[in-house]
Enzyme design. Structure first.
Site, PDB file in Angstrom:
ATOM      1  N   ASP B 166      -3.539  12.213 -11.177  1.00 57.18           N
ATOM      2  CA  ASP B 166      -4.166  10.985 -11.659  1.00 57.18           C
ATOM      3  C   ASP B 166      -3.589   9.768 -10.949  1.00 57.18           C
ATOM      4  O   ASP B 166      -3.243   9.852  -9.779  1.00 57.18           O
ATOM      5  CB  ASP B 166      -3.919  10.891 -13.185  1.00 57.18           C
ATOM      6  CG  ASP B 166      -5.026  10.155 -13.903  1.00 57.18           C
ATOM      7  OD1 ASP B 166      -5.119   8.937 -13.708  1.00 57.18           O
ATOM      8  OD2 ASP B 166      -5.793  10.796 -14.638  1.00 57.18           O
ATOM      9  N   HIS B 236      -4.006   4.628 -16.406  1.00 51.94           N
ATOM     10  CA  HIS B 236      -4.835   5.770 -16.782  1.00 51.94           C
ATOM     11  C   HIS B 236      -4.014   7.059 -16.880  1.00 51.94           C
ATOM     12  O   HIS B 236      -4.090   7.792 -17.863  1.00 51.94           O
ATOM     13  CB  HIS B 236      -5.947   5.893 -15.735  1.00 51.94           C
ATOM     14  CG  HIS B 236      -7.000   6.891 -16.056  1.00 51.94           C
ATOM     15  ND1 HIS B 236      -6.977   8.163 -15.542  1.00 51.94           N
ATOM     16  CD2 HIS B 236      -8.107   6.798 -16.818  1.00 51.94           C
ATOM     17  CE1 HIS B 236      -8.045   8.818 -15.983  1.00 51.94           C
ATOM     18  NE2 HIS B 236      -8.751   8.015 -16.761  1.00 51.94           N
ATOM     19  N   SER B 411     -11.888  11.511 -19.832  1.00 50.25           N
ATOM     20  CA  SER B 411     -10.531  11.483 -19.291  1.00 50.25           C
ATOM     21  C   SER B 411      -9.500  11.752 -20.363  1.00 50.25           C
ATOM     22  O   SER B 411      -8.446  12.312 -20.094  1.00 50.25           O
ATOM     23  CB  SER B 411     -10.230  10.101 -18.713  1.00 50.25           C
ATOM     24  OG  SER B 411     -10.824   9.964 -17.475  1.00 50.25           O
TER      25      SER B 411
END
Lengths: 391, 648
Positions: B166, B236, B411
């Site tokens: 990620d 994220h 996600s």
């Protein structure tokens, strides 16, 4: 180079300096949405029903708890009035549910429907001049259309508690025999809402001219991921403008205290709400009359308590469900206010109403609720109606 | 075989309410299994009546007096009669007769202890009691991933390595640092020397993982692009890592799915995303460093890179689980592929991938998220992905605020699945490097809900507790699809604004797929939508000119097929320079382009001339529509028959 499409339907400007000519472009002016909101079936009228008991009525412990026993329920006390307009700010309402046929407002000026069996059509114009285009059944702020149809279930549950048709041999009995509901959808199908949606919902609701507003309390993320203090401030300012307008118009707003298993007033939104005298915050009690475990409470800011733990009500698609939450307790108080409006009309005063709600004359005092609500009381619609009628 | 069939007919008939008991006029009450204890009832009245009844109906029963001195009996019985039938039969002859009801605590607190984490209450995905989610409406009970209950079985293991592929992660985060993978040999505390590749794995100083971002980089050190610091600058990856293993029970912040786990931070997404080459390097690094699960909360429509696929094939050979987010476009992955999640259906050199699991997002009401991609063929299961509270980089958080945020997306659903897979591997070491078996278990132990049916292959939402406790279950048999001809021709539209709805009905069917032998849509002007009987949107087809394909499976006996096109305006544009995007919008621009500081604004040249009225509206061109030639369906009773048969 990246190109971005602008949402800009009107071309008003005279181009002074024209660059490259002759490139053909196509823009979509309108495309039907994938989600189909049905037109209201009630324009054809509601089917006449034989008078039969509601099959789920024996599960409606909430009726008895708010004083609407089998003897009280048929009296004029809970008659209500179809002129009383209650706005439901939530996920919409399944207005075609057979158990609330005719209870949800259909805005006739916005539609054409010539004869039975004829299709209901709209014309993309604001026919009634209320500032909303094609607001056929309430308004949907999320999708930006005039059909506030519920696919999530919360709004339909509230509508059922308030207004499910009595003695039609179907489902449950509502707290009000007659009322007109105005759904405003501001919470999406996953239960999420935004500051902009809530602000618009309040603005739209006022255009629908309600006497009472029910507000489903969805928590809203303020300040973005960075939890920016300035952004939170400006977001709250945006909401304040709308709540000020509602307050100025003296329209009561009924809202659930939330289910954080704690105190009402911890979120920024709660802190805004507690400043308004026309906002009535309600916590939920269970069958035993005790505050339900998850429901928030507050000795000052939570006005009263009402049943909200295992309430049988409507589910979209002519179904029924058992619901839990302070929102459904708030629905009971909303009904009480609607009934008060039917009885008192313009003489209804929010401060007086609140005084009655928190006193033993207008509610059931319970030691167990002393630290949970302002007056330590629980809603009793029968007592409440008697008290306000004697004022 | 014949024996089974006979049994089957009887049980089906009684289930449908066709058999009537001649002796009873009382209607037979229906009880759900969660409501009562099956095979038991309470009888109050004359004991002889009860004994006679048991004898005449040949029930094998044990009768117990509930308390001394009272004629209340608890009866445990076996036989062909249902509890409801017994109650109906005996009602007239007893003081009362009733089933043995189940009761639950008022609040569905699990017997497991809650961790002390400050915000655990808000983490509905662990234990949904109907509490307020961090944002949005309160949930409904048990619409969760069953994680709290799963901790009764295992709390994870430090031997399981999960790579978060990620934006990197904030390995300094106080709630994460205990569960971060550390390359022991490179760590300075263990004698690792900065600047030297102490462990000889080809990556210098990769203490916490590695950073493979190549976009927007100004410095390259020569051979290996990137650097050894996978610190998260976007937020994220830290959020995803927190879902997998933010330390539970430490009194602060949130709980992750695993109390003990090693999270490897592999950074390849920088500002502006990453490339297929970066992603190839990233997953290769994870494989080389013995990750067992790769959590991939990223994607695009064109990751069909051979380079990347060749590496995923290597992962497969080593049995490494590749969990991928289905995407947040709200579209059907069966028709509009999303990568890498669509590796579930993709063939590489003639072989399918058996180690890829594609994950959609669900909410606290057990409904699929509106934004979540779906697909009965290409998406495997749903996991919580709306209003998920998790860790956020300390540096990106406003001062004085806790470094935790709420995000929604497939996600967020992906690390739930990766984390639960890690629990499985902790409880059962034979599942490590056995991706195929983990996928089989996870897909077979979902909670099936009506809202999910037809949208994903498993028709359900992940349940960690069931995955850990029911892992011995064998896969249910694939339903038997039957096909019949059904012609629905809706071709050749030249009118503007078509909105056509047609109904296909197969009486008695449980699932229906339709076959398009012709379909021509022009994106984004034309769309075909498929709905179930209640007009719940099951599938969207927006971009296709391929003939000959099967739609997603629509639950129920009815499919509504809807074709729409749009009202469009065609015009000759002119471009002009404006000072900003806002300026362009004010000037009535239709689109705006930006390159560096230059803003190019596109306006309608004809309409902008004096006297132009904007009335040049054309219908959609090339709206050819579609034709359906056959449907395939599963009969409602056929799979029930399968179940009954296997149960017998």
């Amino acid at each position: 180079m990246s190109w971005l499409k602008l949402v800009n339907p009107k071309f008003m400007f005279l181009v002074a300096s024209v660059g490259l000519m002759g490139c053909t472009q196509t823009v979509i002016l309108f495309k039907p949405k994938p989600n189909i909101d049905p037109m209201p079936a009630s324009v054809e009228g509601c089917p006449s029903v034989e008078s039969l008991p509601d099959p789920l009525k024996d599960k409606q412990w909430n009726l008895e708890m708010v004083g609407l026993t089998a003897e009280v329920l048929p009296t004029p006390l809970t008659l209500g009035n179809a002129n009383v307009r209650v706005a439901i700010l939530s996920t919409g309402i399944d207005y075609n549910h057979e158990d609330i046929c005719g209870k949800v407002a259909v805005n006739k000026p916005e539609i054409t429907h010539k004869a039975p069996g004829d299709r209901v059509e709209v014309d993309q114009k604001d026919d009634d001049g209320n500032g909303l285009v094609d607001d056929v059944v309430g308004y949907d702020v999320v999708d930006g259309d005039g059909l506030a149809f519920d696919r999530q279930g919360s709004g339909t549950a509230v509508a059922g508690i308030l207004a499910a048709t009595r003695d039609n041999g179907k489902g449950i009995a509502g707290l009000m025999k007659e009322v007109t509901l105005l759904p405003v959808r501001y919470i999406d199908n996953n239960g999420q809402a935004s500051v902009a949606a809530l602000a618009s919902a309040l603005e739209v609701a006022m255009k629908l001219k309600p006497h009472v507003i029910f507000l489903q309390s969805a928590q809203i993320q303020l300040g973005g991921w960075g939890q920016d203090a300035d952004l939170i401030k400006s977001e709250l300012a945006l909401l304040k403008v709308q709540f000020d307008a509602v307050s100025k118009a003296k329209v009561p707003v009924v809202v659930g205290a939330g289910e954080d298993m704690g105190q009402f007033g911890s979120s920024e939104l709660d802190k805004l709400l507690r400043k308004y005298e026309n906002v009535i915050v309600v916590t939920a009690v269970n069958k035993a009359g005790q505050r339900s475990l998850l429901a928030n409470s507050h000795t000052q800011d939570v006005i009263t308590a009402a049943p909200g733990d295992g309430i049988w009500t409507l589910k979209p698609g002519n179904q029924y469900q058992e619901v839990y939450g302070t929102a459904y307790a708030a629905a009971h108080v909303t009904a009480a206010l609607g009934l008060a409006r039917a009885r008192l009309a313009d003489r209804m005063d929010i401060n007086e109403i609140v005084n009655v709600l928190v006193s033993a004359d207008g509610g059931d005092s319970d030691e167990a609720l002393e630290r949970e609500t302002r007056g330590g009381t629980r809603l009793n619609i029968a007592k409440f109606m008697t008290a306000i009628s004697n004022k | 075989m014949r024996y089974f069939k006979v049994l089957l007919t009887i049980s089906l008939a009684s289930a449908l309410g066709c058999t009537k008991s001649p002796s009873s006029k009382t209607p037979v009450p229906e009880y759900s299994k969660s409501e009562i204890v099956d095979g038991q009832f309470v009888f109050s009245g004359n004991e002889e009546v009860l004994n006679t009844y048991i004898k005449t109906n040949a029930l094998s029963a044990t009768v117990k007096r509930i308390v001394d001195g009272e004629n209340h009996f608890q009866v445990e019985f076996k036989g062909k009669k249902s509890v409801g039938q017994v109650v109906a039969d005996l009602t007239d002859q007893a003081d009362f007769v009733e089933p043995v009801y189940r009761v639950y605590p008022v609040a569905s607190f699990r017997k497991s202890e809650w961790p002390s984490d400050k915000f655990f209450f808000k983490q509905w995905a662990f234990n949904n009691m109907g509490q307020a989610a961090p944002y949005g409406l309160p949930g409904i009970r048990d619409a969760d991933a069953g994680v709290l209950k799963a901790w009764e079985v295992t709390k994870g293991s430090k031997d399981v390595i999960v790579a978060v592929v990620d934006t990197g992660c904030d390995y300094t985060h106080p709630d994460l640092k205990d569960n971060i993978w550390i390359n022991e040999k490179e760590a300075v505390a263990n004698g690792g020397i900065p600047g030297i590749d102490d462990d000889g794995n080809g990556y210098v100083d990769d203490v916490y993982g590695y950073d493979f971002t190549s976009m927007n980089r100004t410095e390259f050190d020569g051979k290996m692009p990137g650097d050894s610091d996978p610190l998260d600058e976007g937020g994220h990856g830290t959020h995803c890592a927190g879902v997998i293993g933010a330390k539970p029970g430490n009194g602060m912040g949130v709980a992750g799915v695993n109390w003990n786990v090693k999270i490897m931070c592999v950074r390849f997404l920088g500002e502006g995303g990453g490339t297929s080459v970066d992603s190839y390097r990233a997953i290769r690094y994870a494989r080389q460093n013995k990750a067992m699960i790769l959590s991939n909360s990223w994607g695009g429509t064109g990751t069909e890179s051979q380079l990347f696929l060749s590496e995923v094939k290597k992962l497969e050979k080593e049995g490494i689980l590749f969990v991928a987010a289905a995407g947040n476009d709200g579209t059907n992955n069966d028709i509009k592929p999303h990568y890498p999640s669509n590796l579930t259906t993709l063939e590489y050199k003639g072989e399918r991938f058996s180690n890829v699991l594609s994950v959609g997002a669900s909410d606290n009401q057990d409904a699929p998220a509106d934004f979540s991609n779906y697909g009965h063929a290409s998406v495997d299961l749903f996991a919580p992905g709306v209003a998920i509270l998790s860790t956020y980089p300390v540096k990106l958080t406003s001062e004085g605020r806790p470094p935790y945020v709420t995000m929604s997306g497939t996600s967020m659903a992906t690390p739930y699945v990766s984390g639960i897979a890690a629990l499985l591997m902790a409880a059962n070491p034979s599942l490590r490097y056995n991706a195929k078996e983990v996928i089989r278990i996870l897909k077979n132990t979902v909670d099936v809900k009506d809202t999910y049916v037809g949208k994903v292959a498993s028709n359900g939402r992940i349940n960690a507790y069931r995955a850990l406790t029911e892992s011995q279950n064998s896969s249910p048999a694939d339903p038997i699809w039957q096909t019949k001809a059904e012609v629905l021709d809706q071709t050749g539209f030249k009118k503007e604004l078509v909105d056509i709805r047609r109904e296909i009905k197969v009486p008695g069917a449980k699932l229906i797929k339709v076959h398009f032998d012709f379909l021509q849509l022009e994106a984004p002007y034309d769309s075909v939508y498929l709905y179930d009987k209640d007009f719940r949107l099951i599938s969207t087809i927006e971009q296709s000119d391929e003939a000959d394909f099967w739609s997603a499976a629509v639950p129920g006996d009815t499919v509504h097929v809807r074709f729409v096109n749009s009202l469009v305006k065609q015009f000759t544009s002119a471009t002009m320079k404006t000072s900003s995007e806002r300026d362009c919008a004010q000037k009535g621009g239709i689109s705006v382009g930006k390159e560096g500081d230059k803003v190019t604004c596109s306006v309608d040249a004809e309409d902008s001339r004096p006297g132009g009225d904007g009335s040049k509206i054309y219908n959609t061109f090339n709206s050819e529509g579609f034709r359906i030639d056959q449907v395939s369906y599963v009969m409602a009773d056929s799979s029930a028959a399968d179940r009954k048969e296997s149960a017998e």
